[in-house]
Design an enzyme around this catalytic site. Structure first.
Site, PDB file in Angstrom:
ATOM      1  N   HIS A  28       0.849  -1.186   0.000  1.00 25.63           N
ATOM      2  CA  HIS A  28       0.000   0.000   0.000  1.00 25.63           C
ATOM      3  C   HIS A  28       0.886   1.239   0.000  1.00 25.63           C
ATOM      4  O   HIS A  28       1.821   1.348   0.796  1.00 25.63           O
ATOM      5  CB  HIS A  28      -0.899   0.017   1.237  1.00 25.63           C
ATOM      6  CG  HIS A  28      -1.721   1.267   1.380  1.00 25.63           C
ATOM      7  ND1 HIS A  28      -1.567   2.147   2.419  1.00 25.63           N
ATOM      8  CD2 HIS A  28      -2.688   1.799   0.580  1.00 25.63           C
ATOM      9  CE1 HIS A  28      -2.414   3.162   2.276  1.00 25.63           C
ATOM     10  NE2 HIS A  28      -3.096   2.973   1.180  1.00 25.63           N
ATOM     11  N   SER A  29       0.628   2.176  -0.920  1.00 25.93           N
ATOM     12  CA  SER A  29       1.333   3.447  -0.962  1.00 25.93           C
ATOM     13  C   SER A  29       2.832   3.230  -1.167  1.00 25.93           C
ATOM     14  O   SER A  29       3.244   2.572  -2.108  1.00 25.93           O
ATOM     15  CB  SER A  29       1.020   4.234   0.320  1.00 25.93           C
ATOM     16  OG  SER A  29       1.408   5.579   0.235  1.00 25.93           O
ATOM     17  N   PHE A  30       3.674   3.749  -0.276  1.00 21.16           N
ATOM     18  CA  PHE A  30       5.118   3.528  -0.350  1.00 21.16           C
ATOM     19  C   PHE A  30       5.451   2.037  -0.271  1.00 21.16           C
ATOM     20  O   PHE A  30       6.429   1.575  -0.858  1.00 21.16           O
ATOM     21  CB  PHE A  30       5.798   4.294   0.789  1.00 21.16           C
ATOM     22  CG  PHE A  30       7.247   3.953   1.006  1.00 21.16           C
ATOM     23  CD1 PHE A  30       8.221   4.401   0.130  1.00 21.16           C
ATOM     24  CD2 PHE A  30       7.642   3.188   2.106  1.00 21.16           C
ATOM     25  CE1 PHE A  30       9.566   4.097   0.339  1.00 21.16           C
ATOM     26  CE2 PHE A  30       8.974   2.883   2.317  1.00 21.16           C
ATOM     27  CZ  PHE A  30       9.937   3.340   1.428  1.00 21.16           C
TER      28      PHE A  30
ATOM     29  N   GLY B 169       3.916  -0.262  -1.760  1.00 19.67           N
ATOM     30  CA  GLY B 169       3.835  -0.807  -3.103  1.00 19.67           C
ATOM     31  C   GLY B 169       5.129  -0.638  -3.874  1.00 19.67           C
ATOM     32  O   GLY B 169       5.513  -1.495  -4.678  1.00 19.67           O
TER      33      GLY B 169
ATOM     34  N   CYS C 213      -1.714  -1.230  -4.082  1.00 20.90           N
ATOM     35  CA  CYS C 213      -2.877  -0.449  -3.663  1.00 20.90           C
ATOM     36  C   CYS C 213      -2.482   1.014  -3.463  1.00 20.90           C
ATOM     37  O   CYS C 213      -1.663   1.308  -2.590  1.00 20.90           O
ATOM     38  CB  CYS C 213      -3.447  -1.039  -2.370  1.00 20.90           C
ATOM     39  SG  CYS C 213      -4.856  -0.150  -1.701  1.00 20.90           S
TER      40      CYS C 213
END
Length: 279
Positions: A95-97, A99, A119
């Site tokens: 998720h976010s960083f 990813g 995500c």
């Protein structure tokens, strides 16, 4: 549970055993996996063996020397966690960083990654921070020309975040409807959520910040699910459009940056459909 890594650092990696091994990587940089574990875990664990990793220095993991807050060390940590649990390969969910870390891990250890779920992921941190700086400044009634120099961009970004918090507008960056922020706030309000502030600073000022990894998405040929929030003003709602994975599936969600606290039904449906097709 805590796992001792090869350099002695203890990292938290909670495993829930049910099915397809899946490593979850939180964002930030410098957040934790606890809130995702609480909010998304009960459903994902019905079909997956979820491993919730707090990166070194984050959440429930041990703080480490700031010199070890590097992406190459984090990739090594992930690989050591895989070997500890004895998985031949696993799916990696970022998720976010997180990813970005998931993608870099897949590039370095392609034979250990069964699939990726990205995500609201940034693969070019400088662009995402530039977008967030512009959007946040607009919420404050200001117009900015973001600097291209990394150190100046980070400083302007951090100053803007402080101003947004003071103005009560920070949640509008993260959420489509700020009422959803309460769920995440309650999940994060735990005494074991103790991230090292040096972690975020290390990555915001690292070489990783300025590299556009979207150019390398053609190199990973296994299945990739891209979950993108239509109102994600932390990453930029169109950032994913320059991802070019050969075997990618894109799901647009009616949410901001945290779909597991907002567009929950679509979040789970798209993940399960992806899992069914992939398997």
């Amino acid at each position: 549970m805590h796992i001792q890594l090869s350099d002695g650092c203890l990292v938290y990696a909670n495993k829930r055993v049910t099915g397809l091994p899946t490593l979850f990587l939180h964002g930030g940089p410098g957040y934790w996996s606890g809130s995702f574990e609480q909010l998304a875990g009960p459903i994902l664990e019905k079909t997956r063996t979820m491993i919730y990793l707090d990166q070194r220095g984050c959440g429930r993991s041990q703080h480490a020397p700031s010199s070890t807050y590097r992406y190459d060390r984090l990739l090594t940590d992930m690989e050591e966690v895989r070997r500890f649990f004895g998985f031949h390969k696993w799916s990696v969910f970022g998720h976010s960083f997180g990813g970005l870390l998931a993608f870099l891990y897949a590039l370095q250890y392609p034979n250990r990654v069964d699939s990726l779920i990205l995500c609201n992921t940034t693969l070019y941190m400088a662009e995402s921070l530039t977008y967030q700086l512009k959007y946040g400044s607009n919420l404050l009634g200001k117009t900015v020309n973001p600097p291209t120099q990394t150190s100046l961009l980070v400083k302007h970004f951090q100053d803007t975040i402080i101003q947004l918090r003071e103005a009560g507008n920070w949640e509008r960056i993260q959420f489509q409807h700020t009422a959803h922020a309460k769920r995440l706030e309650q999940a994060d309000d735990r005494p074991d959520n103790q991230s090292d502030h040096r972690f975020q600073q290390a990555f915001l000022h690292s070489d990783l910040f300025a590299i556009d990894y979207r150019k390398r998405t053609t190199e990973f040929v296994k299945p990739v699910l891209i979950l993108a929030g239509k109102h994600d003003h932390a990453i930029g709602p169109h950032h994913y459009q320059r991802f070019s994975f050969p075997n990618q599936q894109i799901a647009l969600l009616d949410c901001g940056h945290h779909p597991y606290a907002e567009d929950v039904a679509s979040f789970y449906k798209d993940i399960e459909q992806f899992s069914s097709v992939k398997l």
